[in-house]
Write a protein that holds these residues in place. Structure first.
Motif, PDB file in Angstrom:
ATOM      1  N   ALA A  72      15.658 -34.097  25.515  1.00  0.00           N
ATOM      2  CA  ALA A  72      14.365 -34.526  26.057  1.00  0.00           C
ATOM      3  C   ALA A  72      13.410 -33.338  26.207  1.00  0.00           C
TER       4      ALA A  72
ATOM      5  N   CYS B 250      13.798 -26.992  34.259  1.00  0.00           N
ATOM      6  CA  CYS B 250      13.115 -28.294  34.349  1.00  0.00           C
ATOM      7  C   CYS B 250      13.818 -29.218  35.331  1.00  0.00           C
TER       8      CYS B 250
ATOM      9  N   HIS C 124       5.573 -26.266  28.056  1.00  0.00           N
ATOM     10  CA  HIS C 124       5.410 -25.967  29.477  1.00  0.00           C
ATOM     11  C   HIS C 124       5.670 -24.468  29.651  1.00  0.00           C
TER      12      HIS C 124
ATOM     13  N   ARG D  89       0.013 -29.307  28.526  1.00  0.00           N
ATOM     14  CA  ARG D  89       0.143 -30.295  29.594  1.00  0.00           C
ATOM     15  C   ARG D  89      -0.865 -30.060  30.719  1.00  0.00           C
TER      16      ARG D  89
ATOM     17  N   ARG E  89       5.077 -40.930  32.940  1.00  0.00           N
ATOM     18  CA  ARG E  89       5.746 -40.148  33.991  1.00  0.00           C
ATOM     19  C   ARG E  89       4.999 -40.185  35.329  1.00  0.00           C
TER      20      ARG E  89
ATOM     21  N   ASN F 258       7.060 -34.837  23.679  1.00  0.00           N
ATOM     22  CA  ASN F 258       7.086 -33.438  23.235  1.00  0.00           C
ATOM     23  C   ASN F 258       7.889 -33.415  21.933  1.00  0.00           C
TER      24      ASN F 258
ATOM     25  N   ASP G  92       7.442 -23.017  31.734  1.00  0.00           N
ATOM     26  CA  ASP G  92       8.850 -22.707  32.054  1.00  0.00           C
ATOM     27  C   ASP G  92       9.788 -22.821  30.856  1.00  0.00           C
TER      28      ASP G  92
HETATM   29  N1  ARG Z   1      10.707 -35.004  28.523  1.00  0.00           N
HETATM   30  C1  ARG Z   1      10.049 -34.266  29.550  1.00  0.00           C
HETATM   31  C2  ARG Z   1       8.578 -34.167  29.241  1.00  0.00           C
HETATM   32  O1  ARG Z   1       8.236 -33.973  28.103  1.00  0.00           O
HETATM   33  C3  ARG Z   1      10.662 -32.909  29.701  1.00  0.00           C
HETATM   34  C4  ARG Z   1      10.112 -32.122  30.843  1.00  0.00           C
HETATM   35  C5  ARG Z   1      10.684 -30.778  30.947  1.00  0.00           C
HETATM   36  N2  ARG Z   1      10.310 -30.137  32.148  1.00  0.00           N
HETATM   37  C6  ARG Z   1       9.918 -28.872  32.261  1.00  0.00           C
HETATM   38  N3  ARG Z   1       9.772 -28.381  33.439  1.00  0.00           N
HETATM   39  N4  ARG Z   1       9.628 -28.150  31.209  1.00  0.00           N
HETATM   40  O2  ARG Z   1       7.745 -34.289  30.105  1.00  0.00           O
END
Ligand code: ARG
Length: 267
Positions: free
Chosen positions: A244, A250, A156, A127, A82, A14, A158
């Motif tokens: 991150a 998150c 995202h 995503r 992931r 991201n 959230d």
């Molecule tokens: N580095 C992670 C990613 O890009 C961060 C995830 C953040 N999570 C969230 N629920 N927004 O996947």
């Protein structure tokens, strides 16, 4: 929650992530512990998922599933780096007696899906695949409201919207496509509208229990705005996780309770 034992920024999936910028893992750990302590102080039970080596983003537990009552929709990550987090969540949930439904499309769990009492707000654009909305409907049997995200900083749902209680949300409208903005304005005419500054410290990446709103301490205007509509802001510092692209929400997968059953009045 999953402790940031192996937290790092080793890849960039991201726009927040820069592998050249060092991460202070001890600081991340202290901030994570403080967040966990805040939940416990507010009377919430925190269950911990064991962190696995080689999964630097596993601290972002919200992405591993979407859980309401004793049913969950398992995650299918967009990025292969992931993907091994998904089975770890699945086994934890199954051990806890939750039935985990297999996804048929990419979905990053509570990162993109928000439980809003009687319906699910579901983000897509970066995503989760819009096709995952059918998985949500099949799993939970409640209406799903599709929302399109358009700003890569808010990749995202959230990161751009927080559910405060069954009828109130806080959000940052420019993160959404015009048709989604219209829909949100219609559904939530009294929503708390966040400033760009609050959105940029991931202030909307907040967790509400319907009374307390746990959010990034840097999001000062948002704290004032939620207080003005009757919630109690609880500021925390999770600045290290921001490297991150993550924050309070998150780092927290909520185990939602289903809406209370309507008990017919006895005759
Ligand atoms: N580095 C992670 C990613 O890009 C961060 C995830 C953040 N999570 C969230 N629920 N927004 O996947």
């Amino acid at each position: 929650m999953c402790p940031p034992e192996h937290f790092d920024v080793q890849y960039a999936i991201n726009v927040w992530m820069d592998p050249a910028r060092p991460v202070d893992r001890d600081l991340a750990y202290r901030q994570w512990r403080d967040l966990r302590d805040v939940y416990e102080r507010l009377g919430h039970r925190v269950r911990v998922l064991d962190p696995l080596p080689g999964l630097p983003d596993m601290v972002f537990a919200a992405n591993g599933s979407f859980v309401v009552g004793d049913h969950a929709l398992g995650a299918r990550f967009r990025e292969l780096v992931r993907e091994p987090e998904a089975p770890a969540h699945r086994s934890w949930l199954e051990n806890a007696g939750v039935t985990v439904h297999a996804p048929t499309a990419v979905n990053e769990g509570e990162g993109d899906f928000a439980w809003a009492g009687t319906r699910i707000l579901a983000g897509a654009g970066f995503r989760s695949d819009p096709a995952a909305h059918a998985d949500l409907e099949a799993t939970f049997g409640v209406p799903v409201v599709p929302l399109e995200l358009v700003d890569p900083r808010f990749y995202h749902l959230d990161t751009a919207l927080a559910v405060l209680d069954a009828t109130t949300i806080a959000y940052y409208p420019p993160a959404f496509a015009p048709h989604s903005r219209e829909l949100l304005a219609e559904m939530y005419p009294d929503a708390v509208v966040a400033t760009e500054q609050d959105a940029l410290v991931l202030g909307l990446n907040a967790v509400s229990d319907g009374r307390h709103v746990v959010l990034a301490e840097q999001a000062r205007d948002l704290a004032g705005a939620v207080a003005a509509v009757g919630f109690e802001p609880v500021p925390v510092d999770v600045s290290e996780l921001l490297k991150a692209g993550g924050g309070v929400k998150c780092a927290t997968l909520e185990l939602h309770r289903p809406a209370p059953a309507i008990i017919p009045a006895s005759t």
